[in-house]
Design an enzyme around this catalytic site. Structure first.
Site, PDB file in Angstrom:
ATOM      1  CB  SER A 148      -2.501   2.853 -10.875  1.00 54.11           C
ATOM      2  OG  SER A 148      -2.362   2.042  -9.739  1.00 54.11           O
ATOM      3  CD  GLU A 166       7.401  -7.847   6.013  1.00 56.56           C
ATOM      4  OE1 GLU A 166       6.852  -8.498   5.104  1.00 56.56           O
ATOM      5  OE2 GLU A 166       7.325  -8.142   7.208  1.00 56.56           O
ATOM      6  CG  HIS A 190      -0.166   4.179  -6.218  1.00 55.47           C
ATOM      7  ND1 HIS A 190      -1.096   5.182  -6.102  1.00 55.47           N
ATOM      8  CD2 HIS A 190      -0.736   3.228  -7.000  1.00 55.47           C
ATOM      9  CE1 HIS A 190      -2.182   4.855  -6.781  1.00 55.47           C
ATOM     10  NE2 HIS A 190      -1.985   3.682  -7.341  1.00 55.47           N
TER      11      HIS A 190
END
Length: 303
Positions: A148, A166, A190
């Site tokens: 991560s 967005e 992710h």
């Protein structure tokens, strides 16, 4: 790349099981898909001394380091690693501490946990500890592993902010400098579960020389010094190559307006596939065109 070290970057949300469960051993078959897909085991196998390697788990990126860190230590120990340490580096001053530096110098593997990659780079960046890691990665059989945030921070360009829905509005994706173990890539994590492909599109269109790497959950890449990237784990790796972009409106639209892109190249990798950063070619491990299960029918001219 011309380095002796290796990178193992992981997309996050890994299924390593929970060693806090009282019935962990009894249920190991149900919650150890992480081990079965081999990411942690692969880190141990690729390290200089295998189960004897010195592994330091570093929790700098995490806001709950004393919960996250011990889980990784126990996971490595479950896989027979015999020399695992845990370091809670929470301030820049610690990155000059002689004891901390000595431990990093002695490490064969550093494993950075998830959390906030900007926290990680703002604490480690430009310190003596950072310099030691870069030197070891360049000149020794050393592994930088990160999941991560630890993965996102490995490159010289780093995404640190930007909503998924967005992501293709100009200005929504924020990029800064990472720890610079690898150049000319940008890594997002992710990737599948959080739908972040738009973030990577915007990161690449702003500098098409940079290869976008999107790591799915429980999935990673082993990157070696010869520029080969092997997919490991159970999920997908998405590569976004912008070198053949023909047109975009990126510089013409106002902030917050949609971005158009003509001709992005996208590759999808799964376990054992290999991408060559030097030739920009993908080798699919189980290609339908080279299946050993199919015997070709030879014509007279082929015999």
């Amino acid at each position: 790349m011309n380095v002796l070290g290796k990178l193992i970057i992981i997309g996050g949300a890994v299924d390593k099981g929970s060693f806090t469960e009282a019935t962990f051993d009894a249920n190991v078959a149900n919650n150890l898909n992480f081990f079965e897909t081999g990411i942690l085991r692969r880190i141990i196998r690729e390290s200089k001394h295998n189960e004897e390697s010195r592994i330091e788990v570093i929790t700098t990126a995490s806001v709950i380091p004393r919960e996250v860190g011990p889980e990784y230590v126990k996971a490595f120990e479950y896989l027979k690693a015999k020399n695992v340490g845990l370091m809670h580096i929470e301030k820049r001053e610690q990155c000059s501490d002689p004891e901390v530096l000595a431990r990093i110098k002695a490490a064969d593997v550093v494993m950075f946990t998830g959390g906030d990659q900007l926290r990680l780079t703002s604490i480690l960046g430009g310190t003596k500890l950072h310099d030691i890691i870069l030197d070891k990665f360049q000149n020794e059989e050393f592994i930088y592993a990160g999941t991560s945030a630890g993965a996102a921070a490995a490159s010289n360009n780093m995404i640190y902010q930007g909503s998924s829905h967005e992501a293709l509005l100009k200005g929504e994706v924020k990029i800064t400098s990472g720890l610079s173990l690898i150049q000319n890539v940008i890594i997002d994590t992710h990737f599948v579960h959080r739908g972040r492909i738009g973030r990577l599109f915007q990161a690449v269109v702003g500098n098409p020389r940079v290869l976008g790497i999107g790591l799915g959950e429980d999935t990673g890449l082993l990157i070696t010094g010869d520029g080969k990237m092997e997919a490991i784990g159970s999920g997908l790796v998405i590569l976004v190559d912008g070198r053949n972009i023909k047109d975009t409106n990126l510089t013409q639209v106002e902030l917050g307006r949609p971005i158009s892109i003509n001709s992005l190249t996208v590759h999808v990798m799964s376990m054992y596939d290999i991408y060559d950063l030097n030739t920009h070619t993908l080798e699919i491990h189980n290609s339908q065109y080279f299946s050993p299960l199919i015997t070709p029918v030879l014509g007279e001219d082929d015999k």
